[in-house]
Design an enzyme around this catalytic site. Structure first.
Site, PDB file in Angstrom:
ATOM      1  N   CYS A 240       0.862  -1.194   0.000  1.00 36.79           N
ATOM      2  CA  CYS A 240       0.000   0.000   0.000  1.00 36.79           C
ATOM      3  C   CYS A 240       0.892   1.236   0.000  1.00 36.79           C
ATOM      4  O   CYS A 240       0.797   2.103   0.873  1.00 36.79           O
ATOM      5  CB  CYS A 240      -0.940  -0.003   1.202  1.00 36.79           C
ATOM      6  N   LYS A 246       7.319   6.536   2.141  1.00 37.52           N
ATOM      7  CA  LYS A 246       8.076   5.463   2.791  1.00 37.52           C
ATOM      8  C   LYS A 246       8.973   4.752   1.789  1.00 37.52           C
ATOM      9  O   LYS A 246      10.093   4.340   2.118  1.00 37.52           O
ATOM     10  CB  LYS A 246       7.113   4.500   3.479  1.00 37.52           C
ATOM     11  N   ASP A 301       1.537  -0.096   5.317  1.00 38.98           N
ATOM     12  CA  ASP A 301       0.821   1.125   5.703  1.00 38.98           C
ATOM     13  C   ASP A 301      -0.623   0.867   5.316  1.00 38.98           C
ATOM     14  O   ASP A 301      -1.061   1.209   4.219  1.00 38.98           O
ATOM     15  CB  ASP A 301       1.395   2.340   4.981  1.00 38.98           C
ATOM     16  N   CYS A 354      -2.647   5.254   9.961  1.00 43.87           N
ATOM     17  CA  CYS A 354      -2.760   6.649  10.395  1.00 43.87           C
ATOM     18  C   CYS A 354      -4.142   6.878  11.002  1.00 43.87           C
ATOM     19  O   CYS A 354      -4.849   7.823  10.644  1.00 43.87           O
ATOM     20  CB  CYS A 354      -2.496   7.612   9.235  1.00 43.87           C
TER      21      CYS A 354
END
Length: 422
Positions: A240, A246, A301, A354
């Site tokens: 993802c 990242k 993520d 997140c």
């Protein structure tokens, strides 16, 4: 009043109506502003985002100054016009005559709202006279947090921390960057090679951007990749992966990165970012659950409700609800299972979301460890987090909150767990 500023207000009205009536994300509507002059586009964006950021407060003001709420099927866009008008008066501090006249002109263009022009005029004129006094009596942070979030956060973090999170959401998020060697714009060091911009202007025009010396990435979002440790020369699967922050972090530190992203447009964005920063990674367009590669290091993520990013996305509390947490958590767990299968024996898995919601973070990992004895938690240390022990949970995971680093402007809310395969 002339037409000065009216195109911007029409655009802001369309955005707010899109969020409240059709649950359209704010970001997805900002492309529509490109047809406006730069000054109008900036005002439209500010008016729409501040209206959404202070939605609960603005509604409370209207309830105080109106005998009964408007019925949308009869009043058209009158309610949204009032919200924008109150925001102009009390949040943006626009001159009363300009805000009231603009609201009347917006109503005149709506076949239903036009019949409520006298009400709109009266409510906004009263707001200009009495609104400031009313604000002093209202609990802004509580009003601007919908019940579905307030209840969850007080249960998870306690009343004081929930309030601190809500207060952090009232402030627009600063812009953070991750730097490579080379020129960078005016900025403040946060930790490692993460800095907070102090320079003003369009991102694309700032020093060093076109040369690929840095990219935009929130401070909290930069932490998960660091928890993989020394990645030099090691293969890392980044699931993802979009928008690619990242991926770029890992590539810049010498990793052999395979970035897996399901969405073609977002995969192209990763390629563009890599090309600008002169970094290399293999891009695989695939559902993370279908990718069958393996690596000693895997970073996930995971998709989530993103409630840790409300500072950047003030529409989020109004387009999502508790049911979305359940849906997102189920999808993320499937990706967690798939990612775990990619980790080679003795390898490390880092799982990040997140989100501030336990179901998407802490409960995911608890359930996973219960059913996967071959994995064990590798606790995060304060040294790895540049001394920020307050970001570590009792279980040894990473949990950042929007109210962390409040003296510097806050950070996104993230949950990150690091697991090792035996």
């Amino acid at each position: 009043m002339t037409d000065t500023g009216l195109p911007a207000r029409r655009a802001a009205l369309a955005i707010v109506s899109g969020v409240l009536r059709r649950r359209r994300a704010l970001d997805s509507q900002l492309e529509d502003l490109k047809t406006l002059a730069p000054r109008d586009a900036g005002f439209a964006r500010a008016l729409a985002s501040q209206t959404l950021r202070h939605m609960g407060l603005l509604d409370a003001v209207l309830r105080e100054f109106m005998e009964k709420p408007l019925q949308p099927h009869k009043a058209g866009a009158a309610h949204e016009i009032l919200l924008l008008g109150v925001c102009e008066l009390l949040i943006l501090k626009v001159a009363p005559h300009a805000a009231v006249d603009a609201a009347n002109q917006l109503a005149a263009k709506d076949s239903k709202a036009v019949h409520f022009k006298p009400l709109i005029n009266a409510v906004l004129r009263r707001t200009s006279r009495e609104g400031e006094g009313l604000l002093a009596k209202l609990d802004t942070a509580r009003l601007c947090t919908p019940d579905w979030l307030w209840t969850r956060w007080t249960a998870q973090f306690g009343d004081a921390t929930a309030r601190a999170i809500a207060e952090a959401h009232l402030r627009e998020a600063p812009v953070d960057i991750v730097t490579k060697p080379g020129d960078a714009p005016d900025s403040e060091a946060l930790f490692g090679n993460v800095r907070r911009l102090t320079a003003e202007g369009r991102i694309e025009e700032l020093l060093g951007f076109a040369d690929g010396h840095w990219w935009v990435q929130d401070a909290a979002a930069a932490l998960p990749a660091l928890l993989l440790g020394d990645v030099t020369g090691k293969k890392v699967i980044d699931l993802c992966a979009a928008p690619g922050g990242k991926t770029m972090q890992l590539a810049a530190r010498g990793a052999e990165v395979i970035a897996v992203e399901i969405d073609a447009t977002r995969a192209d964005r990763i390629r563009e970012n890599l090309a600008r920063t002169k970094l290399h990674a293999e891009i695989v367009q695939s559902d993370a659950r279908d990718y069958d590669g393996t690596a000693p290091l895997v970073l996930i993520d995971a998709p989530c409700t993103a409630t840790g990013t409300i500072r950047r996305h003030p529409d989020l509390p109004w387009i999502k609800g508790a049911a979305d947490v359940t849906v997102s958590a189920a999808a993320a767990y499937e990706i967690l299972e798939a990612g775990a299968a990619m980790v080679e024996p003795g390898g490390t898995l880092v799982f990040a979301v997140c989100s501030l919601e336990r179901e998407e973070g802490e409960e995911q990992i608890a359930a996973f460890l219960d059913s996967h004895p071959e994995f064990a938690r590798t606790p995060v240390t304060a040294d790895e987090l540049f001394g920020h022990a307050e970001w570590i949970t009792p279980e040894g995971d990473l949990r950042t909150l929007p109210c962390h680093m409040s003296d510097k402007g806050g950070m996104d809310g993230f949950y990150v767990a690091r697991l090792r395969r035996s």
